[in-house]
Design a protein around this motif. Sequence first.
Motif, PDB file in Angstrom:
ATOM      1  N   THR A  44       8.027  51.848 -58.605  1.00  0.00           N
ATOM      2  CA  THR A  44       9.074  52.701 -59.174  1.00  0.00           C
ATOM      3  C   THR A  44       8.422  53.574 -60.239  1.00  0.00           C
ATOM      4  O   THR A  44       7.606  53.084 -61.019  1.00  0.00           O
ATOM      5  CB  THR A  44      10.197  51.864 -59.808  1.00  0.00           C
ATOM      6  OG1 THR A  44       9.633  51.016 -60.816  1.00  0.00           O
ATOM      7  CG2 THR A  44      10.876  51.004 -58.757  1.00  0.00           C
ATOM      8  N   PRO A  45       8.731  54.856 -60.274  1.00  0.00           N
ATOM      9  CA  PRO A  45       8.035  55.775 -61.189  1.00  0.00           C
ATOM     10  C   PRO A  45       8.130  55.313 -62.647  1.00  0.00           C
ATOM     11  O   PRO A  45       9.219  55.222 -63.219  1.00  0.00           O
ATOM     12  CB  PRO A  45       8.775  57.101 -60.983  1.00  0.00           C
ATOM     13  CG  PRO A  45       9.354  57.003 -59.614  1.00  0.00           C
ATOM     14  CD  PRO A  45       9.725  55.567 -59.442  1.00  0.00           C
ATOM     15  N   SER A  46       6.985  54.992 -63.222  1.00  0.00           N
ATOM     16  CA  SER A  46       6.941  54.555 -64.625  1.00  0.00           C
ATOM     17  C   SER A  46       5.965  55.389 -65.440  1.00  0.00           C
ATOM     18  O   SER A  46       5.758  55.118 -66.620  1.00  0.00           O
ATOM     19  CB  SER A  46       6.539  53.073 -64.698  1.00  0.00           C
ATOM     20  OG  SER A  46       5.314  52.847 -64.035  1.00  0.00           O
ATOM     21  N   PHE A  47       5.357  56.392 -64.794  1.00  0.00           N
ATOM     22  CA  PHE A  47       4.346  57.223 -65.447  1.00  0.00           C
ATOM     23  C   PHE A  47       5.020  58.506 -65.938  1.00  0.00           C
ATOM     24  O   PHE A  47       5.468  59.332 -65.143  1.00  0.00           O
ATOM     25  CB  PHE A  47       3.223  57.548 -64.461  1.00  0.00           C
ATOM     26  CG  PHE A  47       1.995  58.119 -65.106  1.00  0.00           C
ATOM     27  CD1 PHE A  47       1.134  57.319 -65.829  1.00  0.00           C
ATOM     28  CD2 PHE A  47       1.704  59.468 -64.984  1.00  0.00           C
ATOM     29  CE1 PHE A  47      -0.001  57.831 -66.414  1.00  0.00           C
ATOM     30  CE2 PHE A  47       0.567  60.002 -65.567  1.00  0.00           C
ATOM     31  CZ  PHE A  47      -0.286  59.179 -66.285  1.00  0.00           C
ATOM     32  N   MET A  48       5.103  58.657 -67.270  1.00  0.00           N
ATOM     33  CA  MET A  48       5.800  59.794 -67.873  1.00  0.00           C
ATOM     34  C   MET A  48       4.800  60.802 -68.420  1.00  0.00           C
ATOM     35  O   MET A  48       3.776  60.431 -68.993  1.00  0.00           O
ATOM     36  CB  MET A  48       6.712  59.309 -69.001  1.00  0.00           C
ATOM     37  CG  MET A  48       7.743  58.279 -68.572  1.00  0.00           C
ATOM     38  SD  MET A  48       8.917  58.920 -67.325  1.00  0.00           S
ATOM     39  CE  MET A  48       9.781  60.154 -68.291  1.00  0.00           C
ATOM     40  N   VAL A  49       5.132  62.082 -68.245  1.00  0.00           N
ATOM     41  CA  VAL A  49       4.296  63.177 -68.745  1.00  0.00           C
ATOM     42  C   VAL A  49       5.157  64.045 -69.660  1.00  0.00           C
ATOM     43  O   VAL A  49       6.246  64.475 -69.279  1.00  0.00           O
ATOM     44  CB  VAL A  49       3.736  64.025 -67.591  1.00  0.00           C
ATOM     45  CG1 VAL A  49       2.945  65.213 -68.132  1.00  0.00           C
ATOM     46  CG2 VAL A  49       2.861  63.168 -66.690  1.00  0.00           C
ATOM     47  N   SER A  50       4.665  64.255 -70.878  1.00  0.00           N
ATOM     48  CA  SER A  50       5.395  65.049 -71.869  1.00  0.00           C
ATOM     49  C   SER A  50       4.697  66.399 -72.056  1.00  0.00           C
ATOM     50  O   SER A  50       3.647  66.465 -72.697  1.00  0.00           O
ATOM     51  CB  SER A  50       5.460  64.309 -73.209  1.00  0.00           C
ATOM     52  OG  SER A  50       5.973  65.153 -74.220  1.00  0.00           O
ATOM     53  N   PRO A  51       5.256  67.479 -71.512  1.00  0.00           N
ATOM     54  CA  PRO A  51       4.639  68.797 -71.694  1.00  0.00           C
ATOM     55  C   PRO A  51       4.592  69.223 -73.156  1.00  0.00           C
ATOM     56  O   PRO A  51       3.616  69.837 -73.602  1.00  0.00           O
ATOM     57  CB  PRO A  51       5.538  69.730 -70.875  1.00  0.00           C
ATOM     58  CG  PRO A  51       6.251  68.836 -69.908  1.00  0.00           C
ATOM     59  CD  PRO A  51       6.436  67.539 -70.633  1.00  0.00           C
ATOM     60  N   SER A  52       5.626  68.881 -73.932  1.00  0.00           N
ATOM     61  CA  SER A  52       5.679  69.328 -75.329  1.00  0.00           C
ATOM     62  C   SER A  52       4.608  68.656 -76.182  1.00  0.00           C
ATOM     63  O   SER A  52       4.014  69.280 -77.066  1.00  0.00           O
ATOM     64  CB  SER A  52       7.065  69.044 -75.917  1.00  0.00           C
ATOM     65  OG  SER A  52       7.345  67.645 -75.899  1.00  0.00           O
ATOM     66  N   LYS A  53       4.342  67.385 -75.909  1.00  0.00           N
ATOM     67  CA  LYS A  53       3.330  66.654 -76.677  1.00  0.00           C
ATOM     68  C   LYS A  53       1.953  66.707 -76.022  1.00  0.00           C
ATOM     69  O   LYS A  53       0.961  66.304 -76.617  1.00  0.00           O
ATOM     70  CB  LYS A  53       3.762  65.198 -76.845  1.00  0.00           C
ATOM     71  CG  LYS A  53       5.043  65.031 -77.657  1.00  0.00           C
ATOM     72  CD  LYS A  53       5.444  63.564 -77.751  1.00  0.00           C
ATOM     73  CE  LYS A  53       6.723  63.401 -78.565  1.00  0.00           C
ATOM     74  NZ  LYS A  53       7.154  61.980 -78.642  1.00  0.00           N
ATOM     75  N   ASN A  54       1.893  67.188 -74.778  1.00  0.00           N
ATOM     76  CA  ASN A  54       0.654  67.293 -74.014  1.00  0.00           C
ATOM     77  C   ASN A  54      -0.027  65.932 -73.847  1.00  0.00           C
ATOM     78  O   ASN A  54      -1.248  65.804 -73.919  1.00  0.00           O
ATOM     79  CB  ASN A  54      -0.317  68.278 -74.668  1.00  0.00           C
ATOM     80  CG  ASN A  54      -1.258  68.911 -73.655  1.00  0.00           C
ATOM     81  OD1 ASN A  54      -0.849  69.233 -72.532  1.00  0.00           O
ATOM     82  ND2 ASN A  54      -2.513  69.095 -74.022  1.00  0.00           N
ATOM     83  N   ILE A  55       0.792  64.896 -73.612  1.00  0.00           N
ATOM     84  CA  ILE A  55       0.258  63.557 -73.366  1.00  0.00           C
ATOM     85  C   ILE A  55       1.008  62.926 -72.197  1.00  0.00           C
ATOM     86  O   ILE A  55       2.069  63.413 -71.777  1.00  0.00           O
ATOM     87  CB  ILE A  55       0.390  62.635 -74.604  1.00  0.00           C
ATOM     88  CG1 ILE A  55       1.857  62.482 -75.012  1.00  0.00           C
ATOM     89  CG2 ILE A  55      -0.461  63.132 -75.751  1.00  0.00           C
ATOM     90  CD1 ILE A  55       2.087  61.460 -76.108  1.00  0.00           C
ATOM     91  N   CYS A  56       0.424  61.842 -71.673  1.00  0.00           N
ATOM     92  CA  CYS A  56       1.069  61.081 -70.606  1.00  0.00           C
ATOM     93  C   CYS A  56       0.974  59.597 -70.949  1.00  0.00           C
ATOM     94  O   CYS A  56       0.118  59.189 -71.737  1.00  0.00           O
ATOM     95  CB  CYS A  56       0.408  61.357 -69.257  1.00  0.00           C
ATOM     96  SG  CYS A  56      -1.355  60.944 -69.212  1.00  0.00           S
ATOM     97  N   LYS A  57       1.845  58.804 -70.345  1.00  0.00           N
ATOM     98  CA  LYS A  57       1.828  57.357 -70.617  1.00  0.00           C
ATOM     99  C   LYS A  57       2.581  56.623 -69.525  1.00  0.00           C
ATOM    100  O   LYS A  57       3.647  57.064 -69.091  1.00  0.00           O
ATOM    101  CB  LYS A  57       2.464  57.041 -71.971  1.00  0.00           C
ATOM    102  CG  LYS A  57       2.424  55.556 -72.344  1.00  0.00           C
ATOM    103  CD  LYS A  57       3.022  55.325 -73.709  1.00  0.00           C
ATOM    104  CE  LYS A  57       3.026  53.843 -74.069  1.00  0.00           C
ATOM    105  NZ  LYS A  57       1.669  53.286 -74.177  1.00  0.00           N
ATOM    106  N   CYS A  58       1.998  55.503 -69.082  1.00  0.00           N
ATOM    107  CA  CYS A  58       2.696  54.612 -68.160  1.00  0.00           C
ATOM    108  C   CYS A  58       3.400  53.540 -68.982  1.00  0.00           C
ATOM    109  O   CYS A  58       2.755  52.835 -69.759  1.00  0.00           O
ATOM    110  CB  CYS A  58       1.723  53.968 -67.179  1.00  0.00           C
ATOM    111  SG  CYS A  58       2.523  52.762 -66.100  1.00  0.00           S
ATOM    112  N   PHE A  59       4.692  53.388 -68.790  1.00  0.00           N
ATOM    113  CA  PHE A  59       5.447  52.416 -69.567  1.00  0.00           C
ATOM    114  C   PHE A  59       5.422  51.027 -68.928  1.00  0.00           C
ATOM    115  O   PHE A  59       6.080  50.115 -69.405  1.00  0.00           O
ATOM    116  CB  PHE A  59       6.883  52.894 -69.753  1.00  0.00           C
ATOM    117  CG  PHE A  59       6.989  54.032 -70.722  1.00  0.00           C
ATOM    118  CD1 PHE A  59       7.087  53.798 -72.076  1.00  0.00           C
ATOM    119  CD2 PHE A  59       6.938  55.346 -70.273  1.00  0.00           C
ATOM    120  CE1 PHE A  59       7.155  54.841 -72.978  1.00  0.00           C
ATOM    121  CE2 PHE A  59       7.013  56.396 -71.164  1.00  0.00           C
ATOM    122  CZ  PHE A  59       7.114  56.150 -72.527  1.00  0.00           C
ATOM    123  N   ALA A  60       4.617  50.885 -67.868  1.00  0.00           N
ATOM    124  CA  ALA A  60       4.414  49.563 -67.277  1.00  0.00           C
ATOM    125  C   ALA A  60       3.060  48.995 -67.675  1.00  0.00           C
ATOM    126  O   ALA A  60       2.974  47.892 -68.205  1.00  0.00           O
ATOM    127  CB  ALA A  60       4.533  49.648 -65.758  1.00  0.00           C
TER     128      ALA A  60
END
Length: 699
Positions: A44-60
């Motif tokens: 299930t999609p748990s990988f988030m990408v934030s364009p405003s902060k220019n970072i990504c993170k998997c919450f799993a």
Amino acid sequence: MIDRQTIDRILDAANIVDVVSDFVTLRRAGANLKGLCPFHDDRTPSFMVSPSKNICKCFACGKGGTPVHFIMEHEQLTYPEALRYLAKKYNIEVKEREQTDEEKAEQSERESLFIVNEWANEWFQQQMNDTVDGRAVGLAYFRQRGFRDDIIRKFQLGYCPDKYDAQWQTAKAEGFNEEYVLKTGLCIRNEAGKTYDRFRARVIFPIHSISGKVVGFGGRVLDSRTKGVSVKYQNSPESIIYSKKRELYGLYEAKQAIVKNEVCYLVEGYTDVMAMHQMGVENVVASSGTALTNEQIRAIHRFTENIVVIYDGDAAGIKASQRGIDLLLAEGMSVKLLLLPDGDDPDSFARKHTATDYQQYLQEHQVDFIRFKTDLLLNEAQGDPIKLSRLVNNIVDSVAVVPDEITRTFYIKETSQMLGVEERIITSAVARVRKRQREERQKEREREARTQQQTASQPAQDTDQQPQSQGDTALTPEEEAIIAGIAQGDDGRGEQRPTTETAGININGARRDSEKTILQTEALLMQMIVRHGEKLMGEFEDNEGQLLKVCVAEFINLALEQDDLTLHDERHRQILAEALEHVGEDGFRCNRYFENHPDLRIAELATSLAHEPETLSKIHEKSIPVKPEEERLMELVPHIIADYKLAVIDHEVHTLMQQLCSPEVLASKGESAKLLQRYQELKQVQGELGRVRGDRVMM
């Protein structure tokens, strides 16, 4: 080296959505995007990408970061390699900093040695696969050991013919510089001036760096020649490209499997690694028969914190496994161990089992280090009280090096249950070991501070106020009962003498709480540095009345130096030191620098600190008006510094309370008076700091 301006251009151009989209299908989720995590089996999609902060993170699984660190993690590249990857993606010309003549000479030598090693690697393979002797001797050896041809090719195995100087003569004929051939260790020149091949009549195992370059070789004498030979394996000598203590055989081939499976198997030898690959287990590396080193552990830690140590089932293998356990624990690794049946190593064990049975055995016979040590040492103790005591101390020494408090607490509980020893006794023993270690580190810091201090006002008697030695302050379970009584109402003067029935863990708990508070408040200081380290705090007068402009990082450092305080977390010390080094540079921004730091530990910490929604904890909200954080630096930073100093003092107060309850101290009026005087001084400072931070401290 890539110059700073080029790095800044790459960081400015690198867009997290562009970079991640090359590997992950992203879908819009409000202001962010999400997709399946590429670092673990995500359903299930748990990988988030934030364009405003220019970072990504998997919450799993927690993986992510800036564009640079995403590429480092996904492609298993170093920091400079990831920068070059992104530069190529965005068509940015990489400008290397002008090197000194010494740097140019060293770089040229390094590249030359790599070229020689690459040639040698191909030559060894050609000798084994394309010559009659090579096939009859070298290739036949590996096939007799049960290795398939695909495994032989995968690990680029070779053979050096049984001739005095065949490789040396070939290298000269092909125009290689003799100096570089000798520096790689491929050939040796004796005192008589004759040169011969180091690896003659041996099968060859090339050793690759983490990026895939050949840094050295291991050569094994063939079985028919091992009789009477004490050393079957010979390695390349130390050089500027090869250090045995840093390299792990098979890491280049294993790194992606380690990340995917989130665990690394550690074995001893080259053939052990190859045998496990043949059994379908690719997340395995070897220490090449040497004692495990911190450098090797950190190399593994880049890819996972979970490690399973597999050693031979003989006495030597068992002792080797014990030596490496504490090193792994001290580096924050989660350690399990697996002993093979007596007489087997991973290679020989593989020849007796199918791949399915082999993998099943690995899964079913892993045990955590406490159960391993307990089972092993209990067999040796066999009811002997002295040996049992040594067993407990052995395990306590291992538990004490674990840096994470929660993990340490879990191990203490498990040790107590397995050995039938009260948990408070294990806790007390671990605390004594850690206390001794802290005191030794503190004494070392104080010695360094005294050496650096130049003021003549330093009183000579200060040396009499060094922390007590472990022998003076070590606490028995009976003594802890007295300490608990103080925590339940004693004023620190020894006037109340509680009985053992009043024993508790009040002071120990309070000390642990103060340690947590120290680290939490340190993190707030680091958050100020990451977010605002280069920003101006104000102008302050120096000792000569001159006005100096001081930025946030410098202000924090001055405040710590004022009271000779040293940050407890190694990552925090590194952030402060590097901030002070760079804050004066034009265009330097702490948040960008640390979020894109080459050390992933620093980068992950900085990213977390920089993007947390709130800086201060709830206790600050009432005392400080809600304004933009940048406008509150003159209020926030001194407030946090005062909190930090209070936490340090609180920890020392509880330490003094423990000392005051020691029978030796109670029996010595002079010692009691000195400690009580220090106690009162600390309470006074607590009051002063409390007024600075706006809290009321009870006297």
